[in-house]
Design a protein around this motif. Structure first.
Motif, mmCIF file in Angstrom:
data_model
loop_
_atom_site.group_PDB
_atom_site.id
_atom_site.type_symbol
_atom_site.label_atom_id
_atom_site.label_comp_id
_atom_site.label_asym_id
_atom_site.label_seq_id
_atom_site.Cartn_x
_atom_site.Cartn_y
_atom_site.Cartn_z
ATOM 1 N N ALA A 123 5.202 -9.109 -3.384
ATOM 2 C CA ALA A 123 5.963 -9.170 -4.634
ATOM 3 C C ALA A 123 6.314 -10.604 -5.016
ATOM 4 O O ALA A 123 6.572 -10.882 -6.189
ATOM 5 C CB ALA A 123 7.229 -8.327 -4.522
ATOM 6 N N ASN A 124 6.314 -11.525 -4.053
ATOM 7 C CA ASN A 124 6.583 -12.925 -4.392
ATOM 8 C C ASN A 124 5.581 -13.433 -5.414
ATOM 9 O O ASN A 124 5.925 -14.247 -6.274
ATOM 10 C CB ASN A 124 6.539 -13.811 -3.150
ATOM 11 N N TYR A 125 4.342 -12.971 -5.327
ATOM 12 C CA TYR A 125 3.319 -13.382 -6.284
ATOM 13 C C TYR A 125 3.223 -12.412 -7.455
ATOM 14 O O TYR A 125 3.117 -12.830 -8.607
ATOM 15 C CB TYR A 125 1.959 -13.522 -5.603
ATOM 16 N N CYS A 126 3.241 -11.126 -7.191
ATOM 17 C CA CYS A 126 3.138 -10.131 -8.274
ATOM 18 C C CYS A 126 4.276 -10.272 -9.269
ATOM 19 O O CYS A 126 4.091 -10.063 -10.470
ATOM 20 C CB CYS A 126 3.155 -8.711 -7.709
ATOM 21 N N ASP A 127 5.458 -10.604 -8.784
ATOM 22 C CA ASP A 127 6.656 -10.619 -9.619
ATOM 23 C C ASP A 127 7.186 -12.031 -9.879
ATOM 24 O O ASP A 127 8.339 -12.196 -10.270
ATOM 25 C CB ASP A 127 7.751 -9.778 -8.958
ATOM 26 N N PHE A 128 6.364 -13.035 -9.681
ATOM 27 C CA PHE A 128 6.797 -14.422 -9.813
ATOM 28 C C PHE A 128 7.427 -14.707 -11.175
ATOM 29 O O PHE A 128 8.414 -15.407 -11.283
ATOM 30 C CB PHE A 128 5.617 -15.374 -9.569
ATOM 31 N N PHE A 129 6.847 -14.153 -12.241
ATOM 32 C CA PHE A 129 7.348 -14.384 -13.597
ATOM 33 C C PHE A 129 8.111 -13.177 -14.151
ATOM 34 O O PHE A 129 8.461 -13.149 -15.321
ATOM 35 C CB PHE A 129 6.189 -14.727 -14.544
ATOM 36 N N GLY A 130 8.338 -12.165 -13.341
ATOM 37 C CA GLY A 130 8.972 -10.915 -13.743
ATOM 38 C C GLY A 130 8.189 -9.779 -13.111
ATOM 39 O O GLY A 130 7.077 -9.976 -12.621
ATOM 40 N N TYR A 131 8.732 -8.584 -13.116
ATOM 41 C CA TYR A 131 8.106 -7.463 -12.433
ATOM 42 C C TYR A 131 6.666 -7.250 -12.923
ATOM 43 O O TYR A 131 6.446 -6.944 -14.094
ATOM 44 C CB TYR A 131 8.910 -6.173 -12.611
ATOM 45 N N ASN A 132 5.727 -7.445 -12.022
ATOM 46 C CA ASN A 132 4.295 -7.273 -12.291
ATOM 47 C C ASN A 132 3.833 -7.983 -13.562
ATOM 48 O O ASN A 132 2.923 -7.527 -14.243
ATOM 49 C CB ASN A 132 3.919 -5.786 -12.348
ATOM 50 N N PHE A 133 4.457 -9.108 -13.863
ATOM 51 C CA PHE A 133 4.080 -9.902 -15.031
ATOM 52 C C PHE A 133 2.911 -10.807 -14.625
ATOM 53 O O PHE A 133 3.039 -12.008 -14.465
ATOM 54 C CB PHE A 133 5.284 -10.714 -15.523
ATOM 55 N N THR A 134 1.771 -10.161 -14.412
ATOM 56 C CA THR A 134 0.563 -10.829 -13.945
ATOM 57 C C THR A 134 -0.636 -9.960 -14.298
ATOM 58 O O THR A 134 -0.499 -8.755 -14.490
ATOM 59 C CB THR A 134 0.612 -11.050 -12.419
ATOM 60 N N TRP A 135 -1.800 -10.562 -14.363
ATOM 61 C CA TRP A 135 -3.027 -9.794 -14.547
ATOM 62 C C TRP A 135 -3.341 -9.005 -13.288
ATOM 63 O O TRP A 135 -4.085 -8.030 -13.325
ATOM 64 C CB TRP A 135 -4.200 -10.731 -14.879
ATOM 65 N N CYS A 136 -2.787 -9.420 -12.163
ATOM 66 C CA CYS A 136 -3.075 -8.809 -10.857
ATOM 67 C C CYS A 136 -1.949 -7.858 -10.456
ATOM 68 O O CYS A 136 -1.442 -7.924 -9.336
ATOM 69 C CB CYS A 136 -3.209 -9.889 -9.794
ATOM 70 N N SER A 137 -1.545 -6.976 -11.354
ATOM 71 C CA SER A 137 -0.394 -6.119 -11.075
ATOM 72 C C SER A 137 -0.613 -5.316 -9.790
ATOM 73 O O SER A 137 -1.632 -4.649 -9.635
ATOM 74 C CB SER A 137 -0.097 -5.200 -12.269
ATOM 75 N N ASN A 138 0.345 -5.462 -8.882
ATOM 76 C CA ASN A 138 0.289 -4.874 -7.529
ATOM 77 C C ASN A 138 -0.998 -5.244 -6.808
ATOM 78 O O ASN A 138 -1.436 -4.521 -5.910
ATOM 79 C CB ASN A 138 0.453 -3.349 -7.576
ATOM 80 N N GLY A 139 -1.589 -6.375 -7.171
ATOM 81 C CA GLY A 139 -2.892 -6.732 -6.630
ATOM 82 C C GLY A 139 -2.907 -7.853 -5.612
ATOM 83 O O GLY A 139 -3.972 -8.244 -5.148
ATOM 84 N N PHE A 140 -1.758 -8.404 -5.249
ATOM 85 C CA PHE A 140 -1.715 -9.439 -4.212
ATOM 86 C C PHE A 140 -1.436 -8.751 -2.879
ATOM 87 O O PHE A 140 -0.288 -8.397 -2.579
ATOM 88 C CB PHE A 140 -0.609 -10.465 -4.498
ATOM 89 N N LEU A 141 -2.469 -8.534 -2.091
ATOM 90 C CA LEU A 141 -2.315 -7.843 -0.811
ATOM 91 C C LEU A 141 -2.381 -8.841 0.330
ATOM 92 O O LEU A 141 -3.330 -9.629 0.435
ATOM 93 C CB LEU A 141 -3.422 -6.799 -0.612
ATOM 94 N N ARG A 142 -1.377 -8.786 1.187
ATOM 95 C CA ARG A 142 -1.367 -9.623 2.394
ATOM 96 C C ARG A 142 -1.615 -8.733 3.593
ATOM 97 O O ARG A 142 -0.950 -7.708 3.772
ATOM 98 C CB ARG A 142 -0.033 -10.341 2.540
ATOM 99 N N ARG A 143 -2.552 -9.139 4.419
ATOM 100 C CA ARG A 143 -2.849 -8.390 5.651
ATOM 101 C C ARG A 143 -1.688 -8.601 6.601
ATOM 102 O O ARG A 143 -1.270 -9.725 6.874
ATOM 103 C CB ARG A 143 -4.169 -8.900 6.270
ATOM 104 N N THR A 144 -1.141 -7.507 7.113
ATOM 105 C CA THR A 144 0.013 -7.612 8.004
ATOM 106 C C THR A 144 -0.368 -7.436 9.471
ATOM 107 O O THR A 144 0.226 -8.079 10.336
ATOM 108 C CB THR A 144 1.096 -6.585 7.623
ATOM 109 N N VAL A 145 -1.300 -6.548 9.752
ATOM 110 C CA VAL A 145 -1.785 -6.358 11.124
ATOM 111 C C VAL A 145 -3.288 -6.168 11.093
ATOM 112 O O VAL A 145 -3.871 -5.760 10.101
ATOM 113 C CB VAL A 145 -1.141 -5.131 11.816
ATOM 114 N N CYS A 146 -3.925 -6.490 12.221
ATOM 115 C CA CYS A 146 -5.374 -6.339 12.326
ATOM 116 C C CYS A 146 -5.730 -5.156 13.203
ATOM 117 O O CYS A 146 -5.026 -4.778 14.082
ATOM 118 C CB CYS A 146 -6.004 -7.600 12.890
#
Length: 146
Positions: A123-146
């Motif tokens: 959400a730090n990237y998805c919501d940087f300018f406001g809630y999902n105010f991006t072309w990549c709405s809910n699209g910044f995925l960070r791998r947490t475990v392998c």
């Protein structure tokens, strides 16, 4: 070449890109191929030898099939803390489709359901300018475990 700067491998699914247009940079390699047939583009050796961390950005044809294939293809190659970004999920909102009905959104929902606990939407990237105010709405995925 500065050893602290990683090379950039720019992949695009159509011609007339980069070097064909006279665009060059010593750290950038342009790779051409099909987002639905990535095995023919990226070898295991190439993927293994990439500098870390990885940032994969899918900005292709905005279809479920391509977004889903890119997510599935890169999944085994991403390590904890690395990102895959799926662009243009917002298209369903811009073009009056059902909310979240775009190909990228469908692929993201399915991928996250199949890989629960392995990724988080950053959400730090998805919501940087406001809630999902991006072309990549809910699209910044960070791998947490392998």
């Amino acid at each position: 070449q500065d050893k602290t700067l990683s090379p950039i491998h720019f992949f695009r699914g159509f011609k007339k890109l980069g070097e064909d247009q006279g665009i060059t940079h010593p750290r950038v390699t342009f790779i051409e191929g099909d987002g639905r047939k990535l095995l023919g583009v990226f070898s295991e050796a190439f993927l293994k030898d990439l500098s870390r961390p990885l940032l994969i950005v899918e900005d292709a044809d905005h279809t479920y099939e391509t977004s889903s294939n890119v997510l599935s293809f890169f999944h085994p190659h991403l390590e904890s803390g690395e990102y895959i970004v799926i662009e243009d999920g917002i298209n369903s909102d811009l073009y009056c489709d059902s909310p979240g009905g775009s190909g990228p959104h469908q692929a993201l929902r399915e991928f996250l359901a199949n890989h629960q606990g392995e990724y988080e939407i950053d959400a730090n990237y998805c919501d940087f300018f406001g809630y999902n105010f991006t072309w990549c709405s809910n699209g910044f995925l960070r791998r947490t475990v392998c």
